[in-house]
Every structure is written in C-alpha cells, then in structure tokens.
Motif scaffolding. Structure first.
Motif, mmCIF file in Angstrom:
data_model
loop_
_atom_site.group_PDB
_atom_site.id
_atom_site.type_symbol
_atom_site.label_atom_id
_atom_site.label_comp_id
_atom_site.label_asym_id
_atom_site.label_seq_id
_atom_site.Cartn_x
_atom_site.Cartn_y
_atom_site.Cartn_z
ATOM 1 N N LEU A 121 -0.100 -0.587 -9.343
ATOM 2 C CA LEU A 121 -0.838 -1.811 -9.655
ATOM 3 C C LEU A 121 -2.343 -1.604 -9.605
ATOM 4 O O LEU A 121 -3.099 -2.314 -10.267
ATOM 5 C CB LEU A 121 -0.446 -2.929 -8.674
ATOM 6 C CG LEU A 121 1.020 -3.340 -8.677
ATOM 7 C CD1 LEU A 121 1.211 -4.586 -7.825
ATOM 8 C CD2 LEU A 121 1.515 -3.606 -10.088
ATOM 9 N N LYS A 122 -2.803 -0.639 -8.793
ATOM 10 C CA LYS A 122 -4.235 -0.352 -8.635
ATOM 11 C C LYS A 122 -4.984 -1.638 -8.301
ATOM 12 O O LYS A 122 -4.637 -2.338 -7.376
ATOM 13 C CB LYS A 122 -4.773 0.337 -9.886
ATOM 14 C CG LYS A 122 -4.098 1.679 -10.165
ATOM 15 C CD LYS A 122 -4.687 2.376 -11.358
ATOM 16 C CE LYS A 122 -4.014 3.716 -11.590
ATOM 17 N NZ LYS A 122 -4.527 4.426 -12.761
ATOM 18 N N GLY A 123 -6.021 -1.963 -9.093
ATOM 19 C CA GLY A 123 -6.840 -3.130 -8.734
ATOM 20 C C GLY A 123 -6.465 -4.397 -9.471
ATOM 21 O O GLY A 123 -7.240 -5.354 -9.492
ATOM 22 N N SER A 124 -5.280 -4.419 -10.101
ATOM 23 C CA SER A 124 -4.879 -5.603 -10.864
ATOM 24 C C SER A 124 -4.775 -6.823 -9.949
ATOM 25 O O SER A 124 -4.137 -6.768 -8.906
ATOM 26 C CB SER A 124 -3.529 -5.356 -11.545
ATOM 27 O OG SER A 124 -3.605 -4.243 -12.406
ATOM 28 N N SER A 125 -5.414 -7.904 -10.353
ATOM 29 C CA SER A 125 -5.461 -9.093 -9.495
ATOM 30 C C SER A 125 -4.789 -10.305 -10.131
ATOM 31 O O SER A 125 -4.775 -11.383 -9.552
ATOM 32 C CB SER A 125 -6.922 -9.447 -9.174
ATOM 33 O OG SER A 125 -7.651 -9.702 -10.377
ATOM 34 N N GLY A 126 -4.230 -10.120 -11.339
ATOM 35 C CA GLY A 126 -3.648 -11.256 -12.043
ATOM 36 C C GLY A 126 -2.498 -11.897 -11.292
ATOM 37 O O GLY A 126 -2.374 -13.124 -11.253
ATOM 38 N N VAL A 127 -1.636 -11.076 -10.665
ATOM 39 C CA VAL A 127 -0.491 -11.615 -9.935
ATOM 40 C C VAL A 127 -0.955 -12.480 -8.772
ATOM 41 O O VAL A 127 -0.419 -13.564 -8.528
ATOM 42 C CB VAL A 127 0.421 -10.479 -9.418
ATOM 43 C CG1 VAL A 127 1.508 -11.033 -8.522
ATOM 44 C CG2 VAL A 127 1.044 -9.741 -10.572
ATOM 45 N N HIS A 128 -1.941 -12.007 -8.042
ATOM 46 C CA HIS A 128 -2.456 -12.764 -6.895
ATOM 47 C C HIS A 128 -2.924 -14.142 -7.343
ATOM 48 O O HIS A 128 -2.633 -15.156 -6.691
ATOM 49 C CB HIS A 128 -3.607 -11.988 -6.258
ATOM 50 C CG HIS A 128 -4.160 -12.636 -5.022
ATOM 51 N ND1 HIS A 128 -5.119 -13.628 -5.078
ATOM 52 C CD2 HIS A 128 -3.871 -12.446 -3.716
ATOM 53 C CE1 HIS A 128 -5.406 -14.009 -3.836
ATOM 54 N NE2 HIS A 128 -4.660 -13.308 -3.002
ATOM 55 N N ARG A 129 -3.612 -14.194 -8.454
ATOM 56 C CA ARG A 129 -4.120 -15.476 -8.949
ATOM 57 C C ARG A 129 -2.985 -16.388 -9.393
ATOM 58 O O ARG A 129 -2.983 -17.589 -9.076
ATOM 59 C CB ARG A 129 -5.085 -15.220 -10.103
ATOM 60 C CG ARG A 129 -5.673 -16.473 -10.704
ATOM 61 C CD ARG A 129 -6.812 -16.159 -11.637
ATOM 62 N NE ARG A 129 -7.218 -17.328 -12.388
ATOM 63 C CZ ARG A 129 -8.228 -17.350 -13.254
ATOM 64 N NH1 ARG A 129 -8.944 -16.243 -13.455
ATOM 65 N NH2 ARG A 129 -8.526 -18.453 -13.916
#
Length: 204
Positions: A121-129
């Motif tokens: 996932l590295k720095g992907s933040s879409g799921v968190h949002r």
C-alpha cells in the motif's frame, strides 16, 4: 467469454448475503482481476468501481464500466500536477458520497498492480479517508489468487501490461486452441466481511 479462459471459484460468497453499501477492497495481481470481479461479484453487490480514466474511456471495457457507474480517476504514476490532483479530489468526493448513500464501492487500496507476490500500500491514503466517510458500513476484503504470473500481471516484465494488447493476444490464443480446448487458468476469489469499526479502531 471469460469462462473460456478462466475457471473461477468463489470462496465465502455466503458472507455477502444481505450486504449492501459496502466498501469492497481487493488485491490487484493482474489487469484481469477487475474484469473477473465485475463479472462474478457485481450481480451480488452492485458496486460502483473506482477506475483509472484510461480504462474508463477505453474501447470495449470503457462502456461496460461506465454503464455500472464507475468513478474515473487519473493515473498518478505518470506525472502529477494541479489539474490531476483536482480530478483525484473530485473522484474521492464522489466515492465518499456513494458510501454515504448506501452504495457499494469497489476501491483498490494500493491503486497499482502488484509488483511482487505481496500487495504494497505504501503511502496510499484513500482507504483511510473512505473508512471515515460514513459512520458504519461493511468492509468486504477480496483476495484473488491464480492471476499472478499471467500475461496480464507484472510478474515477468515488471511493467504494467497493455490491457487491450494482452486481450487481443489472449483471444488469438483461444482461437488457436479451437476455443473450447483452451487450457483454463484456475482462479480463487476469497471473500471476508468485517465492520468498519474493526479497522477504524486501528486507525489504518
């Protein structure tokens, strides 16, 4: 058509009974797995996929994903810029609204094809949002096995293959084998269902 090349087994399908308004999070071993997920899971979940603009506007597959309400986003692997970030934000807001209105959403957490046997996932933040877009909805984790190493994956070249070119190559392969005699790749799609709270408590 897919059944001429793939034998697909769905594990855990019974867990989807009564599920709606879910966030569907799959791994991404090959360019073909979104097609298989739409073919086998869309009739059950009626999700809206978040799709790259290249596929959203592509021949053959584009009209199909548009018809099921896909949300287009740009490919950030090839340059960035303000305009691309604006389109990413527009797609993310539309995805959040879909969840708030109890619509299932198909979202690839990494946004990339797997470069190895592991999903990074590295720095992907879409799921968190998206996890915080609604107070409570099911999270459907989908693990597809059997596609890593296919011509639609990055296993051999390390690069993302051209979907249309590989599709034409696969069609020729099927025709050379007189259609019904083509060897089939065995694919397993495993499904797990959790509540949003299980993940948000871990602050993913």
């Amino acid at each position: 058509l897919l059944s001429l090349r793939y034998t697909v087994k769905i594990s855990g399908a019974e867990k989807l009974k009564g599920v709606k308004g879910a966030l569907v999070l799959p791994n991404h071993p090959a360019e073909m797995d979104p097609v298989l997920l739409v073919a086998h899971l869309w009739p059950r979940l009626r999700f809206r996929p978040v799709a790259l603009e290249d596929y959203y506007h592509a021949p053959v597959i584009g009209p199909i994903i548009q018809a099921i309400g896909a949300i287009p986003v740009p490919d950030m692997d090839y340059g960035g810029g303000r305009y691309k970030r604006m389109r990413i934000e527009k797609g993310t807001v539309e995805a959040e609204e879909a969840l708030r209105h109890v619509t299932s959403l198909l979202f690839y957490p990494s946004g990339l094809l797997m470069g190895s046997g592991l999903e990074m996932l590295k720095g992907s933040s879409g799921v968190h949002r998206l996890m915080h877009a609604a107070e409570e909805f099911p999270v459907v984790l989908v693990h597809t096995r059997g596609l890593w190493g296919s011509s639609f994956s990055r296993a051999y070249t390390g690069e993302s293959p051209n979907f249309v070119a590989m599709g034409l190559r696969a069609l020729k392969y099927v025709l050379k084998n007189f259609i019904f005699f083509s060897p089939r790749r065995h694919v397993v799609i495993e499904i797990s269902v959790f509540s949003t709270s299980k993940f948000t408590q871990m602050d993913v």
